[in-house]
Scaffold this motif. Structure first.
Motif, short mmCIF file in Angstrom:
data_model
loop_
_atom_site.label_atom_id
_atom_site.label_comp_id
_atom_site.label_asym_id
_atom_site.label_seq_id
_atom_site.Cartn_x
_atom_site.Cartn_y
_atom_site.Cartn_z
N GLU A 340 34.09 -29.18 9.30
CA GLU A 340 34.88 -28.81 10.47
C GLU A 340 35.49 -27.43 10.29
O GLU A 340 35.55 -26.62 11.23
CB GLU A 340 35.99 -29.85 10.68
N THR A 344 34.43 -24.31 12.87
CA THR A 344 35.42 -23.66 13.73
C THR A 344 35.87 -22.31 13.18
O THR A 344 36.79 -21.70 13.73
CB THR A 344 36.64 -24.57 13.89
N LYS A 347 39.51 -22.29 12.45
CA LYS A 347 40.45 -22.55 13.56
C LYS A 347 40.48 -24.05 13.86
O LYS A 347 39.95 -24.52 14.86
CB LYS A 347 40.04 -21.75 14.79
N CYS A 348 41.09 -24.81 12.97
CA CYS A 348 41.17 -26.25 13.12
C CYS A 348 42.41 -26.75 12.40
O CYS A 348 43.17 -25.95 11.81
CB CYS A 348 39.91 -26.92 12.54
#
Length: 480
Positions: A340, A344, A347-348
């Protein structure tokens, strides 16, 4: 043995097909002795493990005593003999899995950019293939259309092992080497000029038959990992056929193994970004290791339990099962966090807050400088490769139902620990060889250890291309 090429050498030979200005770190004697030992000792070890589990009551001492009394002839006598039906089983299983790999629908997935600038494309249909395989297999058993040698497992397993030796070496080890010489699938290929190293290490990073059949996906995932699940179920069936019931120890072992393999196929697209696929070439240690070593060694606790049904009781069984599931989940969540984070571009949210990270730069074999992000939050804030801890723990929990009467069921746990420590070290060496540069604390982060000083503190700074030239041979050392 490590070879380093200058930038001029790489420009003159971008595929890394020759060794120029090579510098050895390990002596040739140690390197060749290691490779030849693995090539010569691993196959007979698998046979001896099977013999010990099936005919020596799991006792290493009994096997040692047998070999001491009968010598080489005794070993020859226990080596399995060819049977036509075993060949048919291997061929039918391989053809079935190959057909599923090619024909089942799946989303398009792109792998990481290779050192030569290639980006492999895959079809993510592993979970569907896994479900079809197990449903078909159980359907054959429930419908009494069952393959006799599999019902006779683990006794009949020896003949299957012998066929898998021939099948893996003759078809999936030699074939990529020949293609690497004559018709490589991509520019990520080449020879180091030594036939033994080419055979052991492999010559192609992404060997394919035609445009769509990826050999490493087949050997690693669709044959090797799928065999793990099939054999786990088979040992359950064998114990039921022999005793009329399945002991709770076998149920816990099988359940945890199937949950782990299910997790693998759920996450298969992520596996295609790991060292096995994105860095390691298709040679003996990958192909033979996945075709023979994985199904034989990784399922060995279940093989032991076939002839040693142990009743743990409901309470102890549940404790072991829950602990094993928790370890498998943590292992999965570690990989999920990293995927993840990469998907991203940082950006998570990791554990409910913005992740901390290190921006690292590296140089490809073509001399191009690129950057990558290193996650330092969540599980990855505890230590690099923390996910190896729950993986080793999960292996322990699906082995501990065998209790502690014999050591051999725990060989896989010991082997896995050594393998992952070696992999962490190789990953660390790879990052250092690429001269990764972070924001000032990368080196300290690589060196971080657990409070117990258990060395799992290597890093995976780079999710971009990794050098895969066979001249970088420090990554093959003791890989199997």
């Amino acid at each position: 043995m490590v070879f380093a090429q200058s930038s001029k050498d790489l420009e003159d030979d971008p595929r890394g097909t020759k060794m120029v200005d090579a510098k050895m770190v390990h002596s040739p004697i140690i390197t060749y002795a290691s490779m030849l030992s693995l090539l010569s000792l691993c196959p007979p070890f698998v046979i001896l493990l099977w013999y010990t589990m099936v005919h020596a009551d799991g006792s290493i001492y009994q096997t040692f005593d047998y070999l001491r009394q009968h010598g080489l002839q005794g070993f020859i006598d226990v080596w399995p003999r060819p049977t036509a039906i075993a060949w048919k089983i291997i061929a039918a299983y391989a053809a079935f899995e190959a057909a599923l790999q090619l024909l089942l629908p799946g989303r398009r997935v792109e792998g990481p950019i290779s050192p030569a600038g290639n980006k492999p494309v895959y079809k993510a249909n592993g979970l569907a293939a896994y479900a079809v395989t197990l449903i078909t297999y159980l359907g054959l058993w429930c419908g009494f259309v069952f393959l006799i040698p599999l019902v006779e497992l683990p006794g009949g397993f020896s003949s299957l092992l012998e066929k898998k030796f021939c099948f893996s070496i003759g078809v999936w080890d030699i074939q990529p080497c020949n293609r690497g010489h004559v018709a490589p699938s991509s520019t990520d290929s080449g020879s180091c000029g030594n036939v033994i190293i080419d055979f052991y290490w492999g010559m192609e990073l992404y060997p394919r038959i035609g445009k769509n059949f990826d050999i490493k996906v087949f050997t690693n995932c669709r044959f090797g990992m799928m065999s793990w699940a099939v054999l786990a179920v088979t040992y359950c069936i064998k114990q039921y056929e022999a005793n009329g019931e399945v002991a709770d120890s076998m149920l816990v072992n099988t359940a945890l193994m199937l949950i782990y393999v299910t997790k693998f196929f759920w996450w298969e697209a992520g596996y295609w970004n790991t060292m096995d696929i994105a860095h390691d070439r298709a040679g003996f240690y990958i192909c033979w290791g996945c075709l023979v070593w994985v199904p034989s060694i990784y399922t060995s606790p279940g093989m032991y339990l076939v002839n040693h049904p142990i009743n743990l009781g409901i309470q102890l069984s549940l404790y072991i099962l829950v602990a094993g599931i928790l370890c498998i989940y943590i292992n999965y969540d570690c990989d999920r966090q990293r995927q993840e984070f990469r998907r991203t571009n940082g950006k998570c949210l990791i554990w409910g807050k913005a992740p901390s990270k290190i921006v690292a730069s590296y140089t490809t074999t073509s001399g191009e400088t690129k950057s990558s992000l290193l996650l330092t939050s969540g599980w990855w804030g505890l230590s690099r490769h923390f996910h190896y801890v729950p993986e080793i723990s999960a292996a322990f929990f699906w082995t501990v139902p065998a209790l502690f009467n014999h050591f051999l069921p725990y060989f896989y746990v010991v082997f896995l620990t050594i393998l992952l420590l070696d992999r962490a070290k190789r990953d660390d060496d790879r990052c250092r060889s690429n001269k990764a540069k972070g924001t000032g604390n990368t080196g300290n982060y690589i060196a971080r250890r657990f409070p117990t000083e258990f060395y799992l503190a290597s890093t995976e700074i780079l999710d971009g291309p990794f050098p895969s030239s066979p001249t970088n041979l420090h990554w093959l050392y003791m890989k199997v």
